[in-house]
Design a protein around this motif. Structure first.
Motif, mmCIF file in Angstrom:
data_model
loop_
_atom_site.group_PDB
_atom_site.id
_atom_site.type_symbol
_atom_site.label_atom_id
_atom_site.label_comp_id
_atom_site.label_asym_id
_atom_site.label_seq_id
_atom_site.Cartn_x
_atom_site.Cartn_y
_atom_site.Cartn_z
ATOM 1 N N LEU A 22 -4.459 -38.370 -21.048
ATOM 2 C CA LEU A 22 -3.775 -37.106 -20.795
ATOM 3 C C LEU A 22 -3.612 -36.882 -19.295
ATOM 4 O O LEU A 22 -2.544 -36.476 -18.840
ATOM 5 C CB LEU A 22 -4.521 -35.935 -21.439
ATOM 6 C CG LEU A 22 -3.871 -34.563 -21.224
ATOM 7 C CD1 LEU A 22 -2.426 -34.540 -21.730
ATOM 8 C CD2 LEU A 22 -4.695 -33.475 -21.889
ATOM 9 N N PHE A 23 -4.648 -37.173 -18.518
ATOM 10 C CA PHE A 23 -4.554 -37.054 -17.064
ATOM 11 C C PHE A 23 -3.392 -37.901 -16.542
ATOM 12 O O PHE A 23 -2.592 -37.445 -15.720
ATOM 13 C CB PHE A 23 -5.876 -37.488 -16.414
ATOM 14 C CG PHE A 23 -5.810 -37.565 -14.921
ATOM 15 C CD1 PHE A 23 -5.896 -36.425 -14.145
ATOM 16 C CD2 PHE A 23 -5.670 -38.790 -14.280
ATOM 17 C CE1 PHE A 23 -5.834 -36.496 -12.757
ATOM 18 C CE2 PHE A 23 -5.614 -38.879 -12.905
ATOM 19 C CZ PHE A 23 -5.692 -37.727 -12.135
ATOM 20 N N GLN A 57 -10.075 -33.142 -13.854
ATOM 21 C CA GLN A 57 -9.746 -34.152 -12.845
ATOM 22 C C GLN A 57 -8.427 -33.803 -12.140
ATOM 23 O O GLN A 57 -8.316 -33.919 -10.924
ATOM 24 C CB GLN A 57 -9.646 -35.533 -13.517
ATOM 25 C CG GLN A 57 -9.402 -36.651 -12.573
ATOM 26 C CD GLN A 57 -9.360 -38.011 -13.264
ATOM 27 O OE1 GLN A 57 -9.319 -38.996 -12.571
ATOM 28 N NE2 GLN A 57 -9.370 -38.100 -14.588
ATOM 29 N N PHE A 58 -7.447 -33.328 -12.910
ATOM 30 C CA PHE A 58 -6.169 -32.946 -12.307
ATOM 31 C C PHE A 58 -6.350 -31.743 -11.386
ATOM 32 O O PHE A 58 -5.837 -31.727 -10.270
ATOM 33 C CB PHE A 58 -5.113 -32.647 -13.375
ATOM 34 C CG PHE A 58 -3.743 -32.494 -12.788
ATOM 35 C CD1 PHE A 58 -2.920 -33.598 -12.654
ATOM 36 C CD2 PHE A 58 -3.290 -31.268 -12.344
ATOM 37 C CE1 PHE A 58 -1.655 -33.474 -12.079
ATOM 38 C CE2 PHE A 58 -2.039 -31.129 -11.774
ATOM 39 C CZ PHE A 58 -1.219 -32.231 -11.637
ATOM 40 N N GLY A 63 -5.032 -28.964 -7.940
ATOM 41 C CA GLY A 63 -5.130 -27.513 -8.065
ATOM 42 C C GLY A 63 -4.645 -26.994 -9.413
ATOM 43 O O GLY A 63 -3.820 -27.619 -10.084
ATOM 44 N N LEU A 64 -5.204 -25.854 -9.777
ATOM 45 C CA LEU A 64 -4.875 -25.228 -11.057
ATOM 46 C C LEU A 64 -3.418 -24.783 -11.112
ATOM 47 O O LEU A 64 -2.754 -24.952 -12.128
ATOM 48 C CB LEU A 64 -5.801 -24.034 -11.315
ATOM 49 C CG LEU A 64 -5.567 -23.267 -12.604
ATOM 50 C CD1 LEU A 64 -5.709 -24.170 -13.823
ATOM 51 C CD2 LEU A 64 -6.524 -22.087 -12.695
ATOM 52 N N GLU A 65 -2.905 -24.234 -10.023
ATOM 53 C CA GLU A 65 -1.529 -23.751 -10.025
ATOM 54 C C GLU A 65 -0.543 -24.884 -10.311
ATOM 55 O O GLU A 65 0.431 -24.701 -11.021
ATOM 56 C CB GLU A 65 -1.192 -23.062 -8.700
ATOM 57 C CG GLU A 65 -1.877 -21.717 -8.525
ATOM 58 C CD GLU A 65 -3.381 -21.828 -8.254
ATOM 59 O OE1 GLU A 65 -3.820 -22.852 -7.675
ATOM 60 O OE2 GLU A 65 -4.122 -20.902 -8.630
ATOM 61 N N LYS A 66 -0.809 -26.055 -9.742
ATOM 62 C CA LYS A 66 0.057 -27.214 -9.982
ATOM 63 C C LYS A 66 0.014 -27.604 -11.457
ATOM 64 O O LYS A 66 1.049 -27.884 -12.063
ATOM 65 C CB LYS A 66 -0.371 -28.389 -9.105
ATOM 66 C CG LYS A 66 0.562 -29.551 -9.164
ATOM 67 C CD LYS A 66 1.898 -29.174 -8.549
ATOM 68 C CE LYS A 66 2.811 -30.377 -8.436
ATOM 69 N NZ LYS A 66 4.125 -30.001 -7.919
ATOM 70 N N LEU A 67 -1.191 -27.620 -12.044
ATOM 71 C CA LEU A 67 -1.328 -27.941 -13.461
ATOM 72 C C LEU A 67 -0.528 -26.961 -14.312
ATOM 73 O O LEU A 67 0.226 -27.363 -15.198
ATOM 74 C CB LEU A 67 -2.797 -27.925 -13.878
ATOM 75 C CG LEU A 67 -3.065 -28.172 -15.363
ATOM 76 C CD1 LEU A 67 -2.747 -29.622 -15.730
ATOM 77 C CD2 LEU A 67 -4.500 -27.843 -15.717
#
Length: 93
Positions: A22-23, A57-58, A63-67
């Protein structure tokens, strides 16, 4: 836009392998500047090790915002949504 069925990934691999797959898919979508739809249909649980290796890991790398800008989750139960939300909140703290 690409769709990944989590149930298929988890049923065919270990949790660590599943998380890495998934990553990798999230990374590919980020690099291609496209969205990733994560289909939770048929998923009974979200073990921490899976979330750490994939989402964690992502988030650590980008960063969370990018995810959140890349990923859309569909066919998610309320319990799953709460679990993922709680997991993401820990990264905001």
């Amino acid at each position: 836009m690409k769709t990944v069925k989590i149930n298929n990934i988890i049923s065919e691999n270990t949790l660590v392998q599943s998380g890495n797959l998934l990553f990798d898919e999230i990374n590919k979508c980020m690099n291609a500047n496209e969205k990733l739809v994560i289909d939770m249909n048929g998923v009974s649980s979200l073990p921490s090790i899976f979330m750490n290796v994939s989402f964690g890991q992502f988030i650590d790398n980008y960063g969370l915002e990018k995810l959140l800008s890349i990923v859309q989750i569909i066919n998610i139960t309320r319990t799953q949504a709460e679990r993922i939300s709680d997991y993401f909140k820990r990264y905001r703290a």
